[in-house]
Write a protein that holds these residues in place. Structure first.
Motif, mmCIF file in Angstrom:
data_model
loop_
_atom_site.group_PDB
_atom_site.id
_atom_site.type_symbol
_atom_site.label_atom_id
_atom_site.label_comp_id
_atom_site.label_asym_id
_atom_site.label_seq_id
_atom_site.Cartn_x
_atom_site.Cartn_y
_atom_site.Cartn_z
ATOM 1 N N GLU A 53 0.815 -1.226 0.000
ATOM 2 C CA GLU A 53 0.000 0.000 0.000
ATOM 3 C C GLU A 53 0.847 1.273 0.000
ATOM 4 O O GLU A 53 0.312 2.368 0.189
ATOM 5 C CB GLU A 53 -0.945 -0.004 1.206
ATOM 6 C CG GLU A 53 -2.011 -1.076 1.135
ATOM 7 C CD GLU A 53 -2.950 -0.916 -0.056
ATOM 8 O OE1 GLU A 53 -3.359 0.222 -0.371
ATOM 9 O OE2 GLU A 53 -3.275 -1.947 -0.685
ATOM 10 N N ASN A 54 2.158 1.152 -0.190
ATOM 11 C CA ASN A 54 3.005 2.338 -0.259
ATOM 12 C C ASN A 54 2.568 3.211 -1.426
ATOM 13 O O ASN A 54 2.129 2.716 -2.457
ATOM 14 C CB ASN A 54 4.474 1.964 -0.447
ATOM 15 C CG ASN A 54 5.064 1.282 0.765
ATOM 16 O OD1 ASN A 54 4.487 1.290 1.843
ATOM 17 N ND2 ASN A 54 6.220 0.688 0.591
ATOM 18 N N LEU A 55 2.718 4.507 -1.256
ATOM 19 C CA LEU A 55 2.387 5.455 -2.304
ATOM 20 C C LEU A 55 3.653 6.152 -2.768
ATOM 21 O O LEU A 55 4.450 6.614 -1.944
ATOM 22 C CB LEU A 55 1.417 6.509 -1.760
ATOM 23 C CG LEU A 55 0.048 6.451 -2.398
ATOM 24 C CD1 LEU A 55 -1.004 6.829 -1.399
ATOM 25 C CD2 LEU A 55 -0.063 7.286 -3.603
ATOM 26 N N ASP A 133 9.098 10.687 -3.953
ATOM 27 C CA ASP A 133 8.777 10.666 -2.537
ATOM 28 C C ASP A 133 8.026 9.369 -2.293
ATOM 29 O O ASP A 133 7.055 9.059 -2.996
ATOM 30 C CB ASP A 133 7.877 11.848 -2.162
ATOM 31 C CG ASP A 133 8.519 13.188 -2.473
ATOM 32 O OD1 ASP A 133 9.685 13.373 -2.094
ATOM 33 O OD2 ASP A 133 7.844 14.039 -3.094
ATOM 34 N N LEU A 134 8.465 8.611 -1.310
ATOM 35 C CA LEU A 134 7.846 7.342 -0.949
ATOM 36 C C LEU A 134 7.151 7.527 0.389
ATOM 37 O O LEU A 134 7.806 7.800 1.404
ATOM 38 C CB LEU A 134 8.903 6.233 -0.871
ATOM 39 C CG LEU A 134 8.474 4.888 -0.308
ATOM 40 C CD1 LEU A 134 7.294 4.305 -1.074
ATOM 41 C CD2 LEU A 134 9.659 3.928 -0.327
ATOM 42 N N TYR A 135 5.830 7.418 0.393
ATOM 43 C CA TYR A 135 5.020 7.568 1.596
ATOM 44 C C TYR A 135 4.832 6.189 2.221
ATOM 45 O O TYR A 135 4.208 5.307 1.625
ATOM 46 C CB TYR A 135 3.678 8.217 1.252
ATOM 47 C CG TYR A 135 3.860 9.637 0.785
ATOM 48 C CD1 TYR A 135 3.725 10.693 1.665
ATOM 49 C CD2 TYR A 135 4.222 9.914 -0.535
ATOM 50 C CE1 TYR A 135 3.925 12.011 1.244
ATOM 51 C CE2 TYR A 135 4.421 11.217 -0.958
ATOM 52 C CZ TYR A 135 4.274 12.256 -0.067
ATOM 53 O OH TYR A 135 4.486 13.548 -0.485
ATOM 54 N N LEU A 136 5.384 6.019 3.424
ATOM 55 C CA LEU A 136 5.408 4.729 4.101
ATOM 56 C C LEU A 136 4.321 4.643 5.157
ATOM 57 O O LEU A 136 3.878 5.662 5.698
ATOM 58 C CB LEU A 136 6.782 4.510 4.747
ATOM 59 C CG LEU A 136 7.953 4.494 3.770
ATOM 60 C CD1 LEU A 136 9.278 4.626 4.512
ATOM 61 C CD2 LEU A 136 7.929 3.219 2.948
ATOM 62 N N PRO A 137 3.896 3.422 5.485
ATOM 63 C CA PRO A 137 2.924 3.272 6.566
ATOM 64 C C PRO A 137 3.546 3.664 7.905
ATOM 65 O O PRO A 137 4.766 3.650 8.061
ATOM 66 C CB PRO A 137 2.573 1.782 6.533
ATOM 67 C CG PRO A 137 3.642 1.124 5.759
ATOM 68 C CD PRO A 137 4.293 2.159 4.897
ATOM 69 N N GLY A 138 2.711 4.007 8.842
ATOM 70 C CA GLY A 138 3.192 4.393 10.159
ATOM 71 C C GLY A 138 3.011 5.864 10.385
ATOM 72 O O GLY A 138 2.514 6.605 9.528
ATOM 73 N N GLY A 139 3.412 6.301 11.539
ATOM 74 C CA GLY A 139 3.197 7.691 11.889
ATOM 75 C C GLY A 139 1.717 7.960 12.056
ATOM 76 O O GLY A 139 0.921 7.045 12.277
ATOM 77 N N MET A 143 -0.250 14.861 10.100
ATOM 78 C CA MET A 143 0.615 15.638 11.005
ATOM 79 C C MET A 143 1.947 14.959 11.313
ATOM 80 O O MET A 143 2.906 15.610 11.677
ATOM 81 C CB MET A 143 -0.125 15.944 12.312
ATOM 82 C CG MET A 143 -1.319 16.864 12.098
ATOM 83 S SD MET A 143 -0.970 18.333 11.088
ATOM 84 C CE MET A 143 0.221 19.178 12.088
ATOM 85 N N ASP A 144 2.026 13.654 11.176
ATOM 86 C CA ASP A 144 3.254 12.927 11.510
ATOM 87 C C ASP A 144 3.458 11.785 10.513
ATOM 88 O O ASP A 144 3.339 10.616 10.860
ATOM 89 C CB ASP A 144 3.177 12.381 12.941
ATOM 90 C CG ASP A 144 4.463 11.683 13.361
ATOM 91 O OD1 ASP A 144 5.551 12.136 12.949
ATOM 92 O OD2 ASP A 144 4.376 10.679 14.094
ATOM 93 N N ALA A 145 3.731 12.142 9.257
ATOM 94 C CA ALA A 145 3.911 11.156 8.198
ATOM 95 C C ALA A 145 5.368 10.701 8.120
ATOM 96 O O ALA A 145 6.285 11.427 8.512
ATOM 97 C CB ALA A 145 3.480 11.741 6.859
ATOM 98 N N ILE A 146 5.560 9.492 7.608
ATOM 99 C CA ILE A 146 6.902 8.954 7.380
ATOM 100 C C ILE A 146 7.113 8.893 5.865
ATOM 101 O O ILE A 146 6.374 8.216 5.154
ATOM 102 C CB ILE A 146 7.055 7.555 8.003
ATOM 103 C CG1 ILE A 146 6.805 7.627 9.517
ATOM 104 C CG2 ILE A 146 8.436 6.983 7.704
ATOM 105 C CD1 ILE A 146 6.706 6.278 10.193
ATOM 106 N N VAL A 147 8.120 9.637 5.396
ATOM 107 C CA VAL A 147 8.365 9.772 3.958
ATOM 108 C C VAL A 147 9.854 9.627 3.698
ATOM 109 O O VAL A 147 10.684 10.073 4.490
ATOM 110 C CB VAL A 147 7.907 11.159 3.441
ATOM 111 C CG1 VAL A 147 8.086 11.277 1.935
ATOM 112 C CG2 VAL A 147 6.472 11.448 3.845
#
Length: 154
Positions: A53-55, A133-139, A143-147
């Motif tokens: 599900e990574n974007l 940019d790779l948007y990862l699960p978590g965070g 407001m608190d994304a992991i990229v």
């Protein structure tokens, strides 16, 4: 902002594409519209053969450098480029060397701040092949994304 040098494997993405430029803040408008359309039309759920599900938000097909026109592809990694849903495109990206920035914070601020620093100049020579940019699960987005931001280097 620190980075590490890394090598990527080749990968394939199915997603939504637009053509834009950084001139007159046009990219900000176009990329926001791309994301709005992505979520409004539920494209992520429509993609077959997803690996996860990574974007990915990929910047490629540069006409020159970050000042000229380029394409943006927002999508998911897939195992094959068959069965591409209507309105989406598929693209294969070659393995290459990258400078990787690990980011965490509010979206889009953390990503924009990283790109502003990259555009001001870096210690490495940019290749202008495929940056992303790779948007990862978590965070806890937004407001608190992991990229992770990857910049293709020579």
């Amino acid at each position: 902002m620190s980075h590490i040098l890394t090598q990527s494997e080749s990968f394939q993405i199915i997603g939504l594409k637009c053509r834009t430029t950084n001139q007159n803040i046009q990219a900000g408008k176009d990329i926001k519209q791309l994301w709005d359309d992505w979520f409004a039309k539920g494209f992520q759920a429509q993609i077959p053969h997803k690996l996860n599900e990574n974007l990915y938000n990929i910047y490629y097909e540069y006409e020159s450098d970050h000042n000229g026109p380029y394409s943006v592809l927002l999508g998911c990694p897939v195992s094959e480029l068959s069965d591409i849903p209507e309105g989406l495109v598929g693209h294969a990206f070659d393995a290459q060397s990258y400078a990787r920035y690990d980011l965490r914070g509010p979206i889009p601020k953390v990503v924009l701040d990283c790109w502003m620093e990259i555009w001001q100049g870096t210690a490495y020579q940019r290749k202008y092949a495929a940056d992303f940019d790779l948007y990862l699960p978590g965070g806890n987005p937004p407001m608190d994304a992991i990229v992770q931001t990857y910049v293709s280097v020579k």
